[in-house]
Design a protein around this motif. Structure first.
Motif, PDB file in Angstrom:
ATOM      1  N   SER A 125      25.826  40.018  68.327  1.00 44.95           N
ATOM      2  CA  SER A 125      24.911  39.617  69.391  1.00 44.95           C
ATOM      3  C   SER A 125      24.183  40.820  69.993  1.00 44.95           C
ATOM      4  O   SER A 125      22.988  40.754  70.298  1.00 44.95           O
ATOM      5  N   GLU A 126      24.893  41.936  70.148  1.00 47.26           N
ATOM      6  CA  GLU A 126      24.253  43.158  70.658  1.00 47.26           C
ATOM      7  C   GLU A 126      23.198  43.659  69.679  1.00 47.26           C
ATOM      8  O   GLU A 126      22.104  44.084  70.092  1.00 47.26           O
ATOM      9  N   GLU A 127      23.515  43.621  68.389  1.00 49.15           N
ATOM     10  CA  GLU A 127      22.552  44.057  67.381  1.00 49.15           C
ATOM     11  C   GLU A 127      21.324  43.142  67.386  1.00 49.15           C
ATOM     12  O   GLU A 127      20.178  43.610  67.322  1.00 49.15           O
ATOM     13  N   ALA A 128      21.566  41.830  67.466  1.00 50.86           N
ATOM     14  CA  ALA A 128      20.459  40.874  67.477  1.00 50.86           C
ATOM     15  C   ALA A 128      19.581  41.063  68.706  1.00 50.86           C
ATOM     16  O   ALA A 128      18.340  40.959  68.630  1.00 50.86           O
ATOM     17  N   ALA A 129      20.188  41.356  69.846  1.00 51.56           N
ATOM     18  CA  ALA A 129      19.421  41.555  71.080  1.00 51.56           C
ATOM     19  C   ALA A 129      18.475  42.744  70.947  1.00 51.56           C
ATOM     20  O   ALA A 129      17.320  42.694  71.419  1.00 51.56           O
ATOM     21  N   ASP A 130      18.929  43.813  70.307  1.00 49.29           N
ATOM     22  CA  ASP A 130      18.054  44.969  70.074  1.00 49.29           C
ATOM     23  C   ASP A 130      16.855  44.578  69.226  1.00 49.29           C
ATOM     24  O   ASP A 130      15.714  44.977  69.495  1.00 49.29           O
ATOM     25  N   LEU A 131      17.120  43.826  68.173  1.00 46.62           N
ATOM     26  CA  LEU A 131      16.046  43.435  67.272  1.00 46.62           C
ATOM     27  C   LEU A 131      15.089  42.443  67.926  1.00 46.62           C
ATOM     28  O   LEU A 131      13.887  42.444  67.627  1.00 46.62           O
ATOM     29  N   ALA A 132      15.597  41.596  68.813  1.00 45.62           N
ATOM     30  CA  ALA A 132      14.731  40.656  69.530  1.00 45.62           C
ATOM     31  C   ALA A 132      13.665  41.402  70.314  1.00 45.62           C
ATOM     32  O   ALA A 132      12.503  40.972  70.375  1.00 45.62           O
ATOM     33  N   VAL A 133      14.037  42.526  70.908  1.00 46.93           N
ATOM     34  CA  VAL A 133      13.071  43.345  71.659  1.00 46.93           C
ATOM     35  C   VAL A 133      12.011  43.910  70.716  1.00 46.93           C
ATOM     36  O   VAL A 133      10.810  43.875  71.000  1.00 46.93           O
ATOM     37  N   LYS A 134      12.451  44.403  69.556  1.00 43.82           N
ATOM     38  CA  LYS A 134      11.519  44.983  68.579  1.00 43.82           C
ATOM     39  C   LYS A 134      10.550  43.933  68.036  1.00 43.82           C
ATOM     40  O   LYS A 134       9.390  44.225  67.751  1.00 43.82           O
ATOM     41  N   LEU A 135      11.041  42.714  67.868  1.00 46.45           N
ATOM     42  CA  LEU A 135      10.230  41.659  67.262  1.00 46.45           C
ATOM     43  C   LEU A 135       9.407  40.879  68.279  1.00 46.45           C
ATOM     44  O   LEU A 135       8.635  39.990  67.902  1.00 46.45           O
ATOM     45  N   ASN A 136       9.541  41.213  69.537  1.00 51.48           N
ATOM     46  CA  ASN A 136       8.876  40.473  70.606  1.00 51.48           C
ATOM     47  C   ASN A 136       7.350  40.529  70.513  1.00 51.48           C
ATOM     48  O   ASN A 136       6.653  39.671  71.047  1.00 51.48           O
ATOM     49  N   VAL A 137       6.822  41.532  69.829  1.00 57.97           N
ATOM     50  CA  VAL A 137       5.364  41.692  69.731  1.00 57.97           C
ATOM     51  C   VAL A 137       4.755  40.757  68.688  1.00 57.97           C
ATOM     52  O   VAL A 137       3.534  40.645  68.585  1.00 57.97           O
ATOM     53  N   TYR A 138       5.601  40.079  67.902  1.00 55.05           N
ATOM     54  CA  TYR A 138       5.110  39.209  66.833  1.00 55.05           C
ATOM     55  C   TYR A 138       5.209  37.739  67.228  1.00 55.05           C
ATOM     56  O   TYR A 138       6.057  37.357  68.036  1.00 55.05           O
ATOM     57  N   GLU A 139       4.360  36.920  66.630  1.00 54.28           N
ATOM     58  CA  GLU A 139       4.525  35.481  66.695  1.00 54.28           C
ATOM     59  C   GLU A 139       5.510  35.123  65.577  1.00 54.28           C
ATOM     60  O   GLU A 139       5.181  35.206  64.388  1.00 54.28           O
ATOM     61  N   LEU A 140       6.707  34.758  65.956  1.00 50.11           N
ATOM     62  CA  LEU A 140       7.780  34.602  64.982  1.00 50.11           C
ATOM     63  C   LEU A 140       7.721  33.239  64.298  1.00 50.11           C
ATOM     64  O   LEU A 140       7.237  32.254  64.871  1.00 50.11           O
ATOM     65  N   PRO A 141       8.235  33.161  63.063  1.00 49.82           N
ATOM     66  CA  PRO A 141       8.254  31.876  62.346  1.00 49.82           C
ATOM     67  C   PRO A 141       9.105  30.835  63.070  1.00 49.82           C
ATOM     68  O   PRO A 141      10.013  31.176  63.838  1.00 49.82           O
ATOM     69  N   ALA A 142       8.820  29.581  62.780  1.00 48.34           N
ATOM     70  CA  ALA A 142       9.568  28.491  63.412  1.00 48.34           C
ATOM     71  C   ALA A 142      11.061  28.591  63.095  1.00 48.34           C
ATOM     72  O   ALA A 142      11.906  28.341  63.969  1.00 48.34           O
TER      73      ALA A 142
END
Length: 221
Positions: A125-142
């Motif tokens: 969950s900690e690893e995923a949270a870091d990546l969520a911040v990095k990916l926040n600039v994109y319109e993510l797939p459904a």
């Protein structure tokens, strides 16, 4: 006992690999670092690097499941390597490739979190949270948003789950009935858990009211 020993060896190996990657990146040897990742994929996981990159996260979970038991240590290691690969590709000025690696790592960490897998270097969950911040600039797939919605709810981050739910509703990926079920699940929880998750009971009630009004409006049309 064997599984515990294997898990501990994997922790030591990944700590060593991450240190090696950091050293190579500091020395500006990014291409060499990518080759190290390829070698690890080829040697460690019974699959070559090209195959690992071509498979979906769901396929990787299926392949890493034996007699119903998911090999979470292997999946966590693959996700860590893909996360590191994304950072290296960013440094090489290859954002399209880094996005693909980062997104797959994100999916894997979410799936590991939903499986309640133990931490390797950090919790999934900690690893995923870091990546969520990095990916926040994109319109993510459904598919990514659907995983995020499930993860945020399971992780008791109800306000963030609600935010993703609204995006899914706008995108037409979920219907009002599914959104209503989300709020009904939350209403069964104690007040302190809801408040701790950023969505007090009053906001849950209001959110459900809006969903029901929208459903009635659609029915009238």
């Amino acid at each position: 006992m064997f599984e515990r020993d294997y898990f501990m060896r994997m922790i030591g190996q990944m700590a060593q690999v991450m240190g090696q990657m950091m050293g190579l990146r500091k020395e500006r040897k990014q291409e060499e670092a990518l080759l190290v990742i390829d070698d690890l994929f080829n040697q460690q996981f019974r699959m070559n690097a090209k195959l690992i990159r071509s498979l979906s996260d769901a396929d990787l979970v299926r392949i890493m499941t034996t007699n119903g038991v998911v090999e979470t240590a292997n999946l966590h290691a693959i996700a860590l390597l893909m996360k590191e690969e994304a950072e290296i590709l960013d440094e090489l000025g290859r954002p399209d490739q880094s996005y693909i690696s980062r997104l797959k790592a994100f999916h894997l960490f979410i799936r590991l979190s939903l499986l309640d897998a133990p931490a390797l270097l950090r919790t999934p969950s900690e690893e995923a949270a870091d990546l969520a911040v990095k990916l926040n600039v994109y319109e993510l797939p459904a598919a990514t948003k659907l995983l995020m919605f499930e993860w945020y709810e399971a992780d008791k981050r109800y306000d963030q789950a609600e935010n993703v739910l609204h995006e899914l509703l706008e995108d037409g990926e979920v219907q009002g009935g599914e959104a209503d079920e989300f709020y009904r699940r939350l209403l069964l929880l104690p007040d302190e858990l809801l408040s701790g998750g950023g969505l007090p009971r009053g906001e849950v009630i209001e959110g459900r009211k809006r969903i029901l009004m929208d459903k009635e409006g659609l029915g009238a049309e």
